[in-house]
Write a protein that holds these residues in place. Structure first.
Motif, PDB file in Angstrom:
ATOM      1  N   MET A   1      49.932  42.722  34.685  1.00 25.19           N
ATOM      2  CA  MET A   1      50.037  41.443  35.389  1.00 25.19           C
ATOM      3  C   MET A   1      50.284  40.298  34.406  1.00 25.19           C
ATOM      4  SD  MET A   1      50.059  41.890  38.523  1.00 25.19           S
ATOM      5  CE  MET A   1      50.867  43.444  38.204  1.00 25.19           C
ATOM      6  N   VAL A   2      49.682  40.402  33.214  1.00 27.93           N
ATOM      7  CA  VAL A   2      49.934  39.371  32.198  1.00 27.93           C
ATOM      8  C   VAL A   2      51.406  39.398  31.807  1.00 27.93           C
ATOM      9  CG1 VAL A   2      49.365  38.598  29.870  1.00 27.93           C
ATOM     10  CG2 VAL A   2      47.559  39.418  31.378  1.00 27.93           C
TER      11      VAL A   2
ATOM     12  N   LEU B   1      39.738  48.281  31.742  1.00 24.61           N
ATOM     13  CA  LEU B   1      39.893  46.944  32.329  1.00 24.61           C
ATOM     14  C   LEU B   1      41.061  46.211  31.674  1.00 24.61           C
ATOM     15  CD1 LEU B   1      36.196  45.740  32.739  1.00 24.61           C
ATOM     16  CD2 LEU B   1      37.659  46.914  34.384  1.00 24.61           C
TER      17      LEU B   1
ATOM     18  N   THR C   1      42.314  50.289  39.802  1.00 21.52           N
ATOM     19  CA  THR C   1      41.199  49.392  40.112  1.00 21.52           C
ATOM     20  C   THR C   1      39.961  50.155  40.588  1.00 21.52           C
ATOM     21  OG1 THR C   1      42.256  49.061  42.252  1.00 21.52           O
ATOM     22  CG2 THR C   1      42.426  47.259  40.666  1.00 21.52           C
TER      23      THR C   1
ATOM     24  N   PHE D   1      35.903  49.068  29.174  1.00 21.25           N
ATOM     25  CA  PHE D   1      36.647  47.833  28.912  1.00 21.25           C
ATOM     26  C   PHE D   1      38.087  48.118  28.494  1.00 21.25           C
ATOM     27  CE2 PHE D   1      32.498  45.957  29.209  1.00 21.25           C
ATOM     28  CZ  PHE D   1      32.783  44.754  29.829  1.00 21.25           C
TER      29      PHE D   1
ATOM     30  N   PRO E   1      35.335  35.139  27.895  1.00 25.86           N
ATOM     31  CA  PRO E   1      35.220  36.443  28.569  1.00 25.86           C
ATOM     32  C   PRO E   1      36.345  37.403  28.173  1.00 25.86           C
ATOM     33  CG  PRO E   1      34.984  34.645  30.129  1.00 25.86           C
ATOM     34  CD  PRO E   1      35.442  34.030  28.849  1.00 25.86           C
ATOM     35  N   ILE E   2      37.538  36.849  27.973  1.00 27.65           N
ATOM     36  CA  ILE E   2      38.662  37.714  27.630  1.00 27.65           C
ATOM     37  C   ILE E   2      38.480  38.275  26.219  1.00 27.65           C
ATOM     38  CG2 ILE E   2      41.162  37.736  27.249  1.00 27.65           C
ATOM     39  CD1 ILE E   2      41.360  35.696  29.543  1.00 27.65           C
TER      40      ILE E   2
ATOM     41  N   MET F   1      34.638  52.314  39.351  1.00 25.55           N
ATOM     42  CA  MET F   1      33.621  52.740  40.309  1.00 25.55           C
ATOM     43  C   MET F   1      33.609  54.263  40.454  1.00 25.55           C
ATOM     44  SD  MET F   1      32.232  49.969  41.971  1.00 25.55           S
ATOM     45  CE  MET F   1      32.464  48.250  41.517  1.00 25.55           C
TER      46      MET F   1
ATOM     47  N   ARG G   1      31.767  55.817  37.482  1.00 27.64           N
ATOM     48  CA  ARG G   1      30.722  54.915  37.017  1.00 27.64           C
ATOM     49  C   ARG G   1      29.776  55.581  36.025  1.00 27.64           C
ATOM     50  NH1 ARG G   1      27.989  51.793  41.756  1.00 27.64           N
ATOM     51  NH2 ARG G   1      28.850  49.785  41.166  1.00 27.64           N
TER      52      ARG G   1
ATOM     53  N   ILE H   1      44.218  47.641  33.081  1.00 32.77           N
ATOM     54  CA  ILE H   1      44.502  47.122  34.423  1.00 32.77           C
ATOM     55  C   ILE H   1      45.167  45.749  34.310  1.00 32.77           C
ATOM     56  CG2 ILE H   1      43.484  46.309  36.606  1.00 32.77           C
ATOM     57  CD1 ILE H   1      41.216  48.275  36.227  1.00 32.77           C
ATOM     58  N   SER H   2      44.711  44.949  33.333  1.00 36.07           N
ATOM     59  CA  SER H   2      45.136  43.551  33.272  1.00 36.07           C
ATOM     60  C   SER H   2      46.500  43.348  32.621  1.00 36.07           C
ATOM     61  CB  SER H   2      44.104  42.739  32.489  1.00 36.07           C
ATOM     62  OG  SER H   2      42.814  42.982  32.999  1.00 36.07           O
TER      63      SER H   2
ATOM     64  N   PHE I   1      35.090  44.479  23.352  1.00 35.21           N
ATOM     65  CA  PHE I   1      34.367  45.663  23.808  1.00 35.21           C
ATOM     66  C   PHE I   1      35.283  46.875  23.936  1.00 35.21           C
ATOM     67  CE2 PHE I   1      29.932  45.238  25.461  1.00 35.21           C
ATOM     68  CZ  PHE I   1      29.644  44.143  24.677  1.00 35.21           C
TER      69      PHE I   1
ATOM     70  N   MET J   1      35.637  38.782  24.802  1.00 32.97           N
ATOM     71  CA  MET J   1      34.590  39.787  24.868  1.00 32.97           C
ATOM     72  C   MET J   1      35.134  41.110  25.412  1.00 32.97           C
ATOM     73  SD  MET J   1      31.198  40.226  27.109  1.00 32.97           S
ATOM     74  CE  MET J   1      32.181  41.321  28.112  1.00 32.97           C
ATOM     75  N   ALA J   2      35.947  41.033  26.478  1.00 31.27           N
ATOM     76  CA  ALA J   2      36.495  42.261  27.064  1.00 31.27           C
ATOM     77  C   ALA J   2      37.373  42.989  26.048  1.00 31.27           C
ATOM     78  CB  ALA J   2      37.280  41.935  28.329  1.00 31.27           C
TER      79      ALA J   2
ATOM     80  N   ASN K   1      46.093  44.416  41.964  1.00 33.00           N
ATOM     81  CA  ASN K   1      44.704  44.061  41.695  1.00 33.00           C
ATOM     82  C   ASN K   1      43.740  44.447  42.802  1.00 33.00           C
ATOM     83  OD1 ASN K   1      45.312  42.951  39.223  1.00 33.00           O
ATOM     84  ND2 ASN K   1      45.540  40.872  40.012  1.00 33.00           N
TER      85      ASN K   1
END
Lengths: 304, 284
Positions: B264-265, B257, B236, B254, B35-36, B240, B243, B260-261, B42, B38-39, B218
């Motif tokens: 934290m990483v 996204l 976050t 993406f 999934p990571i 929405m 959209r 956002i990530s 994308f 793919m994100a 998050n």
């Protein structure tokens, strides 16, 4: 100034800021929620007192029953795989193997991602038209991969649980790694000298010694399940047709979408009570034995 | 000589077993990373060439254009700043207030101590969703609706019970002679807290910082109900809030996204070493 007076004064200084915050934004909202749960209230006009009427309505509410059932499913079906896979990963990654820090990071990373990012990524992965899973399914003629797992009321909750397992297994792994640090190597050495194989060592010695970690993870798992909102809201919005609703998403739906604040508060009260009672019960159930196993561990330490 | 043969005999199956472990671990990590990947893939898919390859896993024409465009076409700089404005104060407050409370609970006897501890233990398990309806009304009453600091304060309050518990365990592990030495040296209470005790509980602070920043950075539910203006929303809420735009630009979605990530990483990598140690302190 007497010693106890000085102590109280110091205590006030150190406690005040946190306590103020806690009282205003935790204790007060809890009381407020209980109060609101006795009202028929749209959040705009004055509420009408209905006593336990909202709770009576909950008993016959089909969606609420679904949300209760889903919460139960969620607890069981996330805790078991997360613990089993998490422990096995921790056991392997506690050995001195090359690249273990990289492996640990890979498995743990999903747990620190935002549920929104996780949900939208999995939504795309599981998309029945463009998603990777469905495309692989079509290319290999495996019909079962091409279904719309999130769009089907029968499977939506299981798909969301699957995503949750992906997200949180690394977290269980990390806790087991922390637990394994506390297992004396001399005990494992002794087991090996006595001729125990790896499975026996894990089953008879390591897992019982990690009892504290199992209990912690169980409690965190139950609480975490009851707290889950973002992941499900972003994956399915509790749908389709409320099939994957959990108590948190249903509270939100009632209070903010259907403008039934009193009814939403009643669901919140149930959610609070379930969370507090379940965690207290688990603590109480496991506390004595956890203490006993701690004593035993200390004895083993002393003997070696 | 007999020694070396014995070691060799013992070592050989061990090495073979590790090869097997590596094969399994590599396969599993690749699946886990799917999934990571793919994100990330994308996020490199440009809006004007949205084709995919490898069963929809990767973009056909990768480009960094989204990472440029999200700052200009979809102005999210403000949302990024908002996330910081919410997260940093909430972490600072919870570490400061939480450690002060834990210090007081360790050191003093005072009226109501038992009640405070009991209340904290009870509310530690409260789901945010169960009080979010009331929090919304209360923030409104306090004039903190639509306020980022109001949201930050609520996160601090929510994180406080866990922080106090972790800090209290850590303080309890400080040996008495250390505190006695501080007293003999004439340290004030604040100095004992700030200069003696806090530096000794770094792993516990690491755990709380990670936990709290994860929650504040998050989370999605509280700003969803407590912040109305798009230019005060944290990252976050961006997927929405916009959209419609992202429906036609999955690449930009993406990229956001990923954005956002990333923080934290970074936080995780920075404290990774302390984390296992801090956790074993916390679950003791």
């Amino acid at each position: 100034m007497t010693r106890s007076r000085r102590q109280s004064l110091n205590a006030v200084v150190f406690m005040a800021p946190g306590l103020l915050l806690f009282a205003a934004l935790i204790v007060y909202p809890v009381i407020y929620t209980f109060q609101a749960s006795t009202l028929k209230w749209d959040g705009v006009n004055a509420g009408e007192w209905v006593g336990l009427g909202n709770f009576r309505d909950l008993r016959t509410d089909k969606i609420f029953q679904t949300s209760l059932k889903n919460s139960g499913l969620w607890i069981v079906l996330t805790f078991i795989p997360q613990s089993v896979i998490g422990f096995l990963l921790a056991w392997v990654l506690n050995k001195k193997i090359r690249g273990r820090n990289l492996y640990r990071a890979i498995f743990f990373v999903p747990a620190i991602l935002s549920p929104i990012a996780v949900a939208l990524t999995w939504q795309r992965l599981l998309d029945p038209f463009n998603g990777v899973v469905a495309q692989v399914g079509r290319a290999t003629n495996i019909e079962f991969l091409t279904r719309s797992y999130l769009g089907d009321p029968k499977t939506a909750i299981y798909a969301a649980i699957f995503v949750n397992v992906w997200m949180w297994t690394g977290f269980s792994m990390l806790f087991y790694l922390a637990g394994l640090q506390q297992v004396e190597t001399s005990i494992l050495e002794a087991a090996r000298i006595d001729g125990a194989n790896e499975v026996q060592t894990i089953w008879r010695i390591v897992l019982p010694l990690l009892r504290g970690t199992h209990v912690t993870l169980l409690i965190l798992g139950v609480i975490g399940s009851l707290k889950t909102f973002d992941l499900v809201y972003a994956l399915t919005e509790g749908g389709p047709n409320h099939a994957s609703e959990l108590m948190p998403t249903y509270t939100f739906f009632s209070a903010f979408r259907r403008q039934e604040v009193g009814y939403g508060a009643a669901i919140s009260v149930v959610l609070m009570l379930v969370a507090v009672i379940a965690s207290s019960l688990l603590n109480w159930l496991f506390d004595d034995e956890a203490r006993a196993s701690r004593i035993q561990r200390r004895r083993l330490k002393g003997a070696s | 000589m007999s020694d070396t043969t014995i070691t060799a005999a013992v070592a050989r199956p061990k090495r073979r077993r590790h090869t097997l472990i590596h094969v399994v671990l590599i396969a599993l990590s690749l699946a886990w990373l799917l999934p990571i990947v793919m994100a990330l893939g994308f996020s490199l898919m440009p809006a004007d060439a949205p084709g995919t390859t490898a069963y929809g896993l990767l973009p056909q024409h990768p480009s960094l254009s989204n990472y440029v465009n999200i700052w200009t076409d979809n102005p999210i700089t403000q949302n990024l700043i908002n996330s910081v404005i919410i997260t940093v104060p909430s972490v600072l407050m919870v570490v400061l207030f939480g450690s002060m409370m834990a210090f007081a609970l360790m050191r003093y006897r005072f009226f109501g101590k038992g009640i405070v501890v009991a209340l904290m233990l009870l509310t530690m398990v409260l789901p945010l969703a169960s009080i979010v309806v009331s929090l919304f009304r209360i923030l409104l009453e306090l004039g903190l609706y639509n306020s980022r600091l109001g949201v930050a304060a609520a996160y601090s309050a929510l994180g406080l019970p866990f922080a106090v518990l972790v800090f209290r365990n850590a303080f309890d592990a400080i040996p008495d002679p250390v505190l006695q030495a501080a007293r003999i040296d004439g340290a004030s209470e604040w100095q004992t807290y700030r200069r003696v005790c806090l530096p000794l509980i770094r792993p516990a602070i690491a755990v709380v910082v990670v936990w709290q920043s994860m929650m504040s950075w998050n989370d999605f539910l509280l700003p969803l109900v407590a912040i109305e203006d798009n230019d005060r929303k944290p990252l976050t809420l961006v997927p929405m809030a916009y959209r419609g735009i992202f429906l036609s630009q999955p690449g930009a979605l993406f990229a956001i996204l990923v954005l956002i990530s990333v923080p934290m990483v970074i936080v995780f990598l920075a404290v990774q070493r302390h984390l296992v140690e801090g956790l074993s302190g916390a679950i003791k």
